[in-house]
Design a protein around this motif. Structure first.
Motif, PDB file in Angstrom:
ATOM      1  N   ILE A  27     -61.757  22.655  -1.616  1.00 33.12           N
ATOM      2  CA  ILE A  27     -62.645  23.096  -2.697  1.00 33.12           C
ATOM      3  C   ILE A  27     -62.042  22.643  -4.023  1.00 33.12           C
ATOM      4  CG2 ILE A  27     -63.628  25.101  -3.880  1.00 33.12           C
ATOM      5  CD1 ILE A  27     -63.481  26.587  -1.174  1.00 33.12           C
ATOM      6  N   VAL A  28     -62.885  22.062  -4.879  1.00 34.48           N
ATOM      7  CA  VAL A  28     -62.427  21.504  -6.158  1.00 34.48           C
ATOM      8  C   VAL A  28     -63.237  22.098  -7.302  1.00 34.48           C
ATOM      9  CG1 VAL A  28     -62.185  19.381  -7.520  1.00 34.48           C
ATOM     10  CG2 VAL A  28     -61.775  19.330  -5.048  1.00 34.48           C
ATOM     11  N   GLU A  63     -56.517  28.958 -18.131  1.00 34.52           N
ATOM     12  CA  GLU A  63     -56.689  30.220 -17.424  1.00 34.52           C
ATOM     13  C   GLU A  63     -57.584  30.069 -16.189  1.00 34.52           C
ATOM     14  OE1 GLU A  63     -59.132  30.687 -21.325  1.00 34.52           O
ATOM     15  OE2 GLU A  63     -57.412  29.546 -20.585  1.00 34.52           O
ATOM     16  N   LEU A  64     -58.629  29.234 -16.278  1.00 34.57           N
ATOM     17  CA  LEU A  64     -59.491  28.995 -15.134  1.00 34.57           C
ATOM     18  C   LEU A  64     -58.781  28.113 -14.109  1.00 34.57           C
ATOM     19  CD1 LEU A  64     -62.150  29.079 -13.563  1.00 34.57           C
ATOM     20  CD2 LEU A  64     -62.967  27.186 -14.985  1.00 34.57           C
ATOM     21  N   VAL A  65     -58.182  27.039 -14.567  1.00 31.46           N
ATOM     22  CA  VAL A  65     -57.540  26.081 -13.664  1.00 31.46           C
ATOM     23  C   VAL A  65     -56.402  26.738 -12.890  1.00 31.46           C
ATOM     24  CG1 VAL A  65     -56.257  23.909 -13.545  1.00 31.46           C
ATOM     25  CG2 VAL A  65     -58.233  24.131 -15.087  1.00 31.46           C
ATOM     26  N   ALA A  66     -55.615  27.567 -13.557  1.00 34.12           N
ATOM     27  CA  ALA A  66     -54.518  28.264 -12.881  1.00 34.12           C
ATOM     28  C   ALA A  66     -55.053  29.230 -11.825  1.00 34.12           C
ATOM     29  CB  ALA A  66     -53.664  29.011 -13.897  1.00 34.12           C
ATOM     30  N   ALA A  72     -57.328  26.380  -4.092  1.00 36.51           N
ATOM     31  CA  ALA A  72     -58.218  25.248  -4.339  1.00 36.51           C
ATOM     32  C   ALA A  72     -57.594  24.340  -5.405  1.00 36.51           C
ATOM     33  CB  ALA A  72     -59.596  25.749  -4.764  1.00 36.51           C
ATOM     34  N   LEU A  73     -58.304  23.281  -5.779  1.00 29.54           N
ATOM     35  CA  LEU A  73     -57.788  22.326  -6.757  1.00 29.54           C
ATOM     36  C   LEU A  73     -58.610  22.383  -8.034  1.00 29.54           C
ATOM     37  CD1 LEU A  73     -55.887  19.972  -7.500  1.00 29.54           C
ATOM     38  CD2 LEU A  73     -57.552  18.413  -6.444  1.00 29.54           C
ATOM     39  N   GLY A  74     -57.957  22.704  -9.149  1.00 33.40           N
ATOM     40  CA  GLY A  74     -58.637  22.784 -10.434  1.00 33.40           C
ATOM     41  C   GLY A  74     -58.199  21.680 -11.378  1.00 33.40           C
ATOM     42  N   PHE A  75     -59.078  21.365 -12.345  1.00 38.55           N
ATOM     43  CA  PHE A  75     -58.796  20.304 -13.312  1.00 38.55           C
ATOM     44  C   PHE A  75     -58.960  20.796 -14.748  1.00 38.55           C
ATOM     45  CE2 PHE A  75     -59.690  17.779  -9.551  1.00 38.55           C
ATOM     46  CZ  PHE A  75     -58.728  16.776  -9.639  1.00 38.55           C
TER      47      PHE A  75
END
Length: 326
Positions: A15-16, A27-30, A37-40
């Motif tokens: 999930i990305v 704050e969202l990416v962490a 999952a993987l955040g950018f």
């Protein structure tokens, strides 16, 4: 749920959370990273490359899990200093980058020399094939349902995803129209190695957008988006509001130029929506999947629920169908 994508990019779930202007902050990416999952982080949300370095450091204070940076490359009269943003990404030790917009060929050698894996966002099979030949490690393929720019071919994910996976050797991430476990399972069945979600992640507790925006996403149906810039061959899917409806009306009159709508679609106005919660301050992106969103959970709750329900669909419903067929 292990796939080639999770193995190659070192994450727990396929999930990305892709880059989103004004939304892809630490704050969202962490929170996404901590959920497995993987955040950018969205590079150009930060006003300078130096600010991006600080945002990356802020994210590292919040998680020790993998995360990446999105670098969207678009034609502009006064383009951002892309090379400086790229250098900030490399010098900060980021190992995963999501590129979008124009061909990333000019940036790839720099990222590859630094050991950075690159996922490129595409809206067509032909662009995905070109990206693979250019040397990216994976592609994220955007169906017509997606928020933001779906391209000009108008091919929905149900067709675009299997069309892409049939021709590519590298992992394909399905994007557009996905907001829950059903979308994840469907994407895997269509040949994708994972899913990319924007609107669903925007409507979480850690998302740095105003609560009014989140409540409106929950209230909206799949019908509450507008396609703007169609006559300019730069189509964008945005939430239906007073501003987007006015833009559509202007374009419908014929012979509209960008100057006719420039003031309405200014980025600063869209930022005001997200920061102040004034839903008619400007245009703001949202995908048709908002019709599938009915709550504002934490990121961890949403990801855990999505994975558990996907496993249940595969192990129970699909298995029982397969058993009945035998």
């Amino acid at each position: 749920m292990r796939t080639r994508f999770t193995e190659a990019f070192g994450v727990e779930h396929p999930i990305v959370q892709g880059g989103m202007m004004w939304v892809g902050r630490a704050e969202l990416v962490a929170a996404v990273a901590n959920s497995g999952a993987l955040g950018f982080i969205t590079a150009l949300t930060q006003p300078t490359p130096e600010d991006l370095v600080k945002e990356i450091a802020r994210c590292r204070d919040l998680t020790d899990k993998p995360f990446g940076v999105n670098l969207t490359i678009l034609p502009s009269i006064t383009p951002p200093p892309y090379a400086e943003y790229r250098q900030a990404i490399v010098e900060s030790g980021i190992t995963i980058v999501e590129t979008a917009g124009s061909n990333p060929a000019d940036h790839l050698p720099h990222f590859k020399d630094a050991g950075v894996k690159v996922i490129h966002k595409c809206t067509s099979v032909r662009h995905a094939i070109k990206a693979e030949r250019t040397g990216v490690d994976a592609v994220s393929i955007d169906g017509f349902e997606c928020a933001g720019h779906p391209g000009e071919d108008d091919v929905p994910g149900l067709v675009l995803i299997p069309a892409a996976t049939a021709q590519l050797r590298i992992p394909v991430i399905a994007s557009g129209g996905i907001a829950d476990a059903r979308g994840l399972v469907a994407a895997l069945a269509l040949g994708a190695e994972g899913v990319n979600m924007g609107t669903r992640f925007m409507c979480t507790q850690e998302s740095p957008v105003a609560d009014e925006v989140k409540r409106q996403i929950v209230a909206n149906s799949e019908l509450d988006t507008k396609l703007i810039f169609r006559t300019l061959r730069n189509t964008a899917r945005v939430a239906s509001n007073a501003v987007s409806r006015e833009v559509v009306d202007i374009e419908a009159r014929g012979n509209a130029t960008f100057e006719d709508i420039r003031e309405l679609v200014a980025g600063a106005r869209g930022r005001k929506v997200f920061e102040d919660g004034d839903l008619d301050a400007g245009i703001w992106t949202a995908g048709q999947c908002q019709g599938l969103i009915d709550d504002v959970p934490t990121v961890r709750e949403m990801v855990s629920r999505m994975v558990a329900e996907a496993e249940e669909i595969i192990a129970s419903r699909l298995a029982s169908i397969a058993g009945a067929a035998r």
